[in-house]
Motif scaffolding. Structure first.
Motif, PDB file in Angstrom:
ATOM      1  N   SER A  30       0.816  -1.213   0.000  1.00  0.00           N
ATOM      2  CA  SER A  30       0.000   0.000   0.000  1.00  0.00           C
ATOM      3  C   SER A  30       0.847   1.258   0.000  1.00  0.00           C
ATOM      4  CB  SER A  30      -0.910   0.017   1.227  1.00  0.00           C
ATOM      5  OG  SER A  30      -0.140   0.297   2.391  1.00  0.00           O
ATOM      6  N   GLU A  31       0.187   2.354  -0.273  1.00  0.00           N
ATOM      7  CA  GLU A  31       0.768   3.679  -0.061  1.00  0.00           C
ATOM      8  C   GLU A  31       0.952   3.899   1.444  1.00  0.00           C
ATOM      9  OE1 GLU A  31       0.602   6.917  -2.136  1.00  0.00           O
ATOM     10  OE2 GLU A  31       1.018   5.590  -3.816  1.00  0.00           O
ATOM     11  N   PRO A  32       1.851   4.776   1.868  1.00  0.00           N
ATOM     12  CA  PRO A  32       1.873   5.186   3.277  1.00  0.00           C
ATOM     13  C   PRO A  32       0.576   5.942   3.591  1.00  0.00           C
ATOM     14  CG  PRO A  32       3.938   5.751   2.171  1.00  0.00           C
ATOM     15  CD  PRO A  32       2.972   5.362   1.095  1.00  0.00           C
ATOM     16  N   ILE A  33      -0.123   5.536   4.638  1.00  0.00           N
ATOM     17  CA  ILE A  33      -1.417   6.103   4.974  1.00  0.00           C
ATOM     18  C   ILE A  33      -1.369   6.707   6.373  1.00  0.00           C
ATOM     19  CG2 ILE A  33      -3.875   5.649   5.251  1.00  0.00           C
ATOM     20  CD1 ILE A  33      -2.838   5.327   2.402  1.00  0.00           C
ATOM     21  N   HIS A  34      -1.813   7.950   6.486  1.00  0.00           N
ATOM     22  CA  HIS A  34      -1.859   8.635   7.778  1.00  0.00           C
ATOM     23  C   HIS A  34      -3.150   8.281   8.503  1.00  0.00           C
ATOM     24  CE1 HIS A  34       1.545  11.505   7.052  1.00  0.00           C
ATOM     25  NE2 HIS A  34       1.297  11.116   5.816  1.00  0.00           N
ATOM     26  N   ALA A  35      -3.024   8.010   9.799  1.00  0.00           N
ATOM     27  CA  ALA A  35      -4.198   7.635  10.584  1.00  0.00           C
ATOM     28  C   ALA A  35      -3.928   7.898  12.061  1.00  0.00           C
ATOM     29  CB  ALA A  35      -4.539   6.165  10.372  1.00  0.00           C
ATOM     30  N   ILE A  36      -4.976   7.804  12.868  1.00  0.00           N
ATOM     31  CA  ILE A  36      -4.844   7.883  14.319  1.00  0.00           C
ATOM     32  C   ILE A  36      -5.062   6.491  14.889  1.00  0.00           C
ATOM     33  CG2 ILE A  36      -5.707   8.909  16.455  1.00  0.00           C
ATOM     34  CD1 ILE A  36      -4.463  10.971  14.687  1.00  0.00           C
ATOM     35  N   TYR A  37      -4.045   5.951  15.565  1.00  0.00           N
ATOM     36  CA  TYR A  37      -4.177   4.654  16.225  1.00  0.00           C
ATOM     37  C   TYR A  37      -4.677   4.872  17.644  1.00  0.00           C
ATOM     38  CZ  TYR A  37      -2.284   0.957  13.216  1.00  0.00           C
ATOM     39  OH  TYR A  37      -2.110   0.019  12.242  1.00  0.00           O
ATOM     40  N   GLU A  38      -5.720   4.150  18.036  1.00  0.00           N
ATOM     41  CA  GLU A  38      -6.222   4.168  19.401  1.00  0.00           C
ATOM     42  C   GLU A  38      -5.607   3.000  20.168  1.00  0.00           C
ATOM     43  OE1 GLU A  38     -10.431   4.019  18.918  1.00  0.00           O
ATOM     44  OE2 GLU A  38     -10.580   6.144  18.352  1.00  0.00           O
ATOM     45  N   PRO A  39      -5.738   2.964  21.513  1.00  0.00           N
ATOM     46  CA  PRO A  39      -5.176   1.839  22.268  1.00  0.00           C
ATOM     47  C   PRO A  39      -5.671   0.506  21.716  1.00  0.00           C
ATOM     48  CG  PRO A  39      -5.812   3.578  23.767  1.00  0.00           C
ATOM     49  CD  PRO A  39      -6.294   3.996  22.405  1.00  0.00           C
ATOM     50  N   SER A  40      -4.750  -0.332  21.287  1.00  0.00           N
ATOM     51  CA  SER A  40      -5.134  -1.569  20.616  1.00  0.00           C
ATOM     52  C   SER A  40      -3.960  -2.530  20.524  1.00  0.00           C
ATOM     53  CB  SER A  40      -5.666  -1.276  19.204  1.00  0.00           C
ATOM     54  OG  SER A  40      -4.704  -0.551  18.448  1.00  0.00           O
ATOM     55  N   LEU A  41      -4.312  -3.799  20.286  1.00  0.00           N
ATOM     56  CA  LEU A  41      -3.352  -4.849  19.986  1.00  0.00           C
ATOM     57  C   LEU A  41      -3.483  -5.174  18.502  1.00  0.00           C
ATOM     58  CD1 LEU A  41      -1.390  -7.194  20.821  1.00  0.00           C
ATOM     59  CD2 LEU A  41      -3.457  -8.582  21.160  1.00  0.00           C
ATOM     60  N   CYS A  42      -2.366  -5.190  17.795  1.00  0.00           N
ATOM     61  CA  CYS A  42      -2.379  -5.461  16.353  1.00  0.00           C
ATOM     62  C   CYS A  42      -1.515  -6.684  16.050  1.00  0.00           C
ATOM     63  CB  CYS A  42      -1.857  -4.255  15.574  1.00  0.00           C
ATOM     64  SG  CYS A  42      -2.816  -2.745  15.851  1.00  0.00           S
ATOM     65  N   LEU A  43      -1.978  -7.458  15.078  1.00  0.00           N
ATOM     66  CA  LEU A  43      -1.309  -8.709  14.739  1.00  0.00           C
ATOM     67  C   LEU A  43      -1.399  -8.933  13.234  1.00  0.00           C
ATOM     68  CD1 LEU A  43      -0.099 -11.363  16.109  1.00  0.00           C
ATOM     69  CD2 LEU A  43      -2.385 -12.307  15.848  1.00  0.00           C
ATOM     70  N   VAL A  44      -0.323  -9.436  12.649  1.00  0.00           N
ATOM     71  CA  VAL A  44      -0.294  -9.786  11.225  1.00  0.00           C
ATOM     72  C   VAL A  44      -0.230 -11.306  11.112  1.00  0.00           C
ATOM     73  CG1 VAL A  44       1.032  -9.656   9.087  1.00  0.00           C
ATOM     74  CG2 VAL A  44       0.817  -7.634  10.532  1.00  0.00           C
ATOM     75  N   ALA A  45      -1.172 -11.892  10.372  1.00  0.00           N
ATOM     76  CA  ALA A  45      -1.153 -13.339  10.151  1.00  0.00           C
ATOM     77  C   ALA A  45      -0.390 -13.697   8.882  1.00  0.00           C
ATOM     78  CB  ALA A  45      -2.582 -13.876  10.066  1.00  0.00           C
ATOM     79  N   GLN A  46      -0.333 -12.743   7.950  1.00  0.00           N
ATOM     80  CA  GLN A  46       0.313 -13.013   6.659  1.00  0.00           C
ATOM     81  C   GLN A  46       0.736 -11.682   6.050  1.00  0.00           C
ATOM     82  OE1 GLN A  46      -1.193 -16.444   4.117  1.00  0.00           O
ATOM     83  NE2 GLN A  46      -1.971 -14.690   2.969  1.00  0.00           N
ATOM     84  N   GLY A  47       1.961 -11.611   5.517  1.00  0.00           N
ATOM     85  CA  GLY A  47       2.469 -10.360   4.957  1.00  0.00           C
ATOM     86  C   GLY A  47       3.294  -9.588   5.975  1.00  0.00           C
ATOM     87  N   ASP A  48       3.612  -8.351   5.647  1.00  0.00           N
ATOM     88  CA  ASP A  48       4.404  -7.496   6.530  1.00  0.00           C
ATOM     89  C   ASP A  48       3.831  -6.083   6.527  1.00  0.00           C
ATOM     90  OD1 ASP A  48       6.967  -9.125   7.301  1.00  0.00           O
ATOM     91  OD2 ASP A  48       6.675  -9.470   5.155  1.00  0.00           O
ATOM     92  N   LYS A  49       4.085  -5.366   7.620  1.00  0.00           N
ATOM     93  CA  LYS A  49       3.562  -4.018   7.771  1.00  0.00           C
ATOM     94  C   LYS A  49       4.558  -3.181   8.554  1.00  0.00           C
ATOM     95  CE  LYS A  49      -0.609  -1.630   9.336  1.00  0.00           C
ATOM     96  NZ  LYS A  49      -1.944  -1.805   9.928  1.00  0.00           N
ATOM     97  N   GLN A  50       4.523  -1.876   8.325  1.00  0.00           N
ATOM     98  CA  GLN A  50       5.333  -0.981   9.134  1.00  0.00           C
ATOM     99  C   GLN A  50       4.526   0.258   9.497  1.00  0.00           C
ATOM    100  OE1 GLN A  50       8.832   0.145   6.858  1.00  0.00           O
ATOM    101  NE2 GLN A  50       7.843   1.984   6.082  1.00  0.00           N
ATOM    102  N   LEU A  51       4.855   0.822  10.656  1.00  0.00           N
ATOM    103  CA  LEU A  51       4.251   2.061  11.124  1.00  0.00           C
ATOM    104  C   LEU A  51       5.352   3.059  11.402  1.00  0.00           C
ATOM    105  CD1 LEU A  51       1.621   0.817  13.756  1.00  0.00           C
ATOM    106  CD2 LEU A  51       1.261   1.249  11.333  1.00  0.00           C
ATOM    107  N   GLN A  83       5.244 -11.403  15.485  1.00  0.00           N
ATOM    108  CA  GLN A  83       5.309 -10.284  16.420  1.00  0.00           C
ATOM    109  C   GLN A  83       3.926  -9.672  16.581  1.00  0.00           C
ATOM    110  OE1 GLN A  83       8.172  -8.264  13.911  1.00  0.00           O
ATOM    111  NE2 GLN A  83       9.707  -8.363  15.533  1.00  0.00           N
ATOM    112  N   CYS A  84       3.745  -8.925  17.663  1.00  0.00           N
ATOM    113  CA  CYS A  84       2.518  -8.151  17.840  1.00  0.00           C
ATOM    114  C   CYS A  84       2.899  -6.728  18.205  1.00  0.00           C
ATOM    115  CB  CYS A  84       1.622  -8.761  18.911  1.00  0.00           C
ATOM    116  SG  CYS A  84       2.355  -8.867  20.559  1.00  0.00           S
ATOM    117  N   LEU A  85       1.999  -5.815  17.912  1.00  0.00           N
ATOM    118  CA  LEU A  85       2.215  -4.400  18.196  1.00  0.00           C
ATOM    119  C   LEU A  85       1.154  -3.933  19.168  1.00  0.00           C
ATOM    120  CD1 LEU A  85       3.203  -1.486  15.960  1.00  0.00           C
ATOM    121  CD2 LEU A  85       0.933  -1.378  17.005  1.00  0.00           C
ATOM    122  N   LEU A  86       1.565  -3.137  20.151  1.00  0.00           N
ATOM    123  CA  LEU A  86       0.648  -2.608  21.152  1.00  0.00           C
ATOM    124  C   LEU A  86       0.709  -1.088  21.134  1.00  0.00           C
ATOM    125  CD1 LEU A  86      -1.285  -3.539  23.447  1.00  0.00           C
ATOM    126  CD2 LEU A  86       0.648  -3.249  25.014  1.00  0.00           C
ATOM    127  N   ALA A  87      -0.456  -0.447  21.011  1.00  0.00           N
ATOM    128  CA  ALA A  87      -0.566   1.010  21.093  1.00  0.00           C
ATOM    129  C   ALA A  87      -1.259   1.351  22.403  1.00  0.00           C
ATOM    130  CB  ALA A  87      -1.370   1.554  19.917  1.00  0.00           C
TER     131      ALA A  87
END
Length: 311
Positions: A45-66, A79-83
């Motif tokens: 994807s394109e880099p997308i601007h957003a507001i992350y709220e308190p959450s747990l994020c997980l990727v099952a397939q592929g890769d992501k960056q913030l 890995q998991c990401l926590l905001a």
């Protein structure tokens, strides 16, 4: 034993299958489980601007960056990401194909539920890993946590069970987080006296009043901190100053108004608190890489599903 696992573990295959089954097409997908969203993208994807709220994020397939300020957080299927607080980020799916699409999830976290669990489980061991103070963190995912997440997602296949069993699975997820590498970070979400929660109070005020000018003294009173102390801890948590944070809120809201409500740039700029359209256009271009009209035209030509999946 809280051992970490790898994507070769069969649990990841099951997790990806469930997500694929309950998305089916690119984009962000709400689910019958409160706070749980699934994401799918068949291309980077394109880099997308957003507001992350308190959450747990997980990727099952592929890769992501913030990106948070100048910090980059990359995570993938082990890995998991926590905001822990509301954060303006730039999200991007970096690995995905039509044959092997990006599949991910986010699960909202309620600070009240964490606080209640901490009180009830008063003999929880102290966190083994010291938290850096940033509002985002990435860590390896351990088997007990992944098992709890799987139990939650399996409920999507049996909707009548969700009302009774989803709260139990969510409770276990929070418990596994509290007793794992993210324990110190998760405690910050619930600790009302912690600097992170005082910064969260300042963030909440900024979100309600982003269109209004403010003095750092006003924000410091909201956070019950001294001005210099607030500035220091605000930057430690969010990687930006309160003024930079407000600017991101203003520009992201203006972008939403132009894209979602067909508002012209001048009207949108005044709506979010800018007095000078020239300053608005200059700061908008600096953040999003193009002037408002060109940026909105480009976004309208992109796949909406790919944009949503990057969030």
């Amino acid at each position: 034993m809280n051992r970490s696992i790898t994507p070769k573990d069969e649990r990841w295959a099951e997790l990806a299958q469930i997500m694929e089954r309950h998305t089916g097409k690119d984009g962000a997908h709400s689910t019958p489980i409160s706070g749980l969203r699934l994401f799918r993208a068949s291309a980077p994807s394109e880099p997308i601007h957003a507001i992350y709220e308190p959450s747990l994020c997980l990727v099952a397939q592929g890769d992501k960056q913030l990106m948070l300020g100048e910090d980059i957080f990359r995570y993938n299927p082990w890995q998991c990401l926590l905001a822990s607080v509301d954060l303006p980020i730039v999200g991007q799916v970096t690995s995905a194909t039509p044959e092997t699409p990006y599949l991910g999830m986010s699960l909202s976290i309620d600070p009240g539920e964490i606080a209640a669990l901490i009180v009830e489980a008063s003999d929880l061991p102290a966190p083994r890993v010291r938290h850096s103070g940033r509002g985002l963190s990435v860590s390896p995912i351990a088997t007990p946590l992944l098992d709890a997440i799987l139990r939650l997602l399996r409920l999507l296949d049996t909707p009548p069970d969700i009302r009774v069993l989803a709260p139990l699975a969510m409770r276990e997820i929070l418990y596994r987080l509290l007793t794992g590498e993210q324990g110190a970070h998760l405690r910050q979400i619930a600790s009302g006296s912690d600097h992170t929660q005082r910064v969260a109070a300042a963030i909440s005020w900024l979100k309600r009043n982003y269109a209004q000018p403010f003095r750092i003294e006003t924000l410091a009173r909201e956070a019950n901190m001294g001005s210099s102390n607030l500035h220091q801890h605000f930057k430690a948590v969010t990687a930006m100053s309160p003024l930079q944070y407000q600017k991101q809120l203003r520009l992201q809201e203006a972008r939403r108004l132009m894209l979602g409500e067909a508002m012209d740039a001048s009207t949108a700029s005044f709506q979010v608190g800018y007095e000078s359209p020239t300053q608005f256009s200059r700061e908008y271009s600096r953040l999003f890489g193009a002037p408002p009209l060109r940026d909105i035209a480009r976004l309208r030509g992109l796949s909406q599903g790919g944009l949503e999946a990057a969030l």
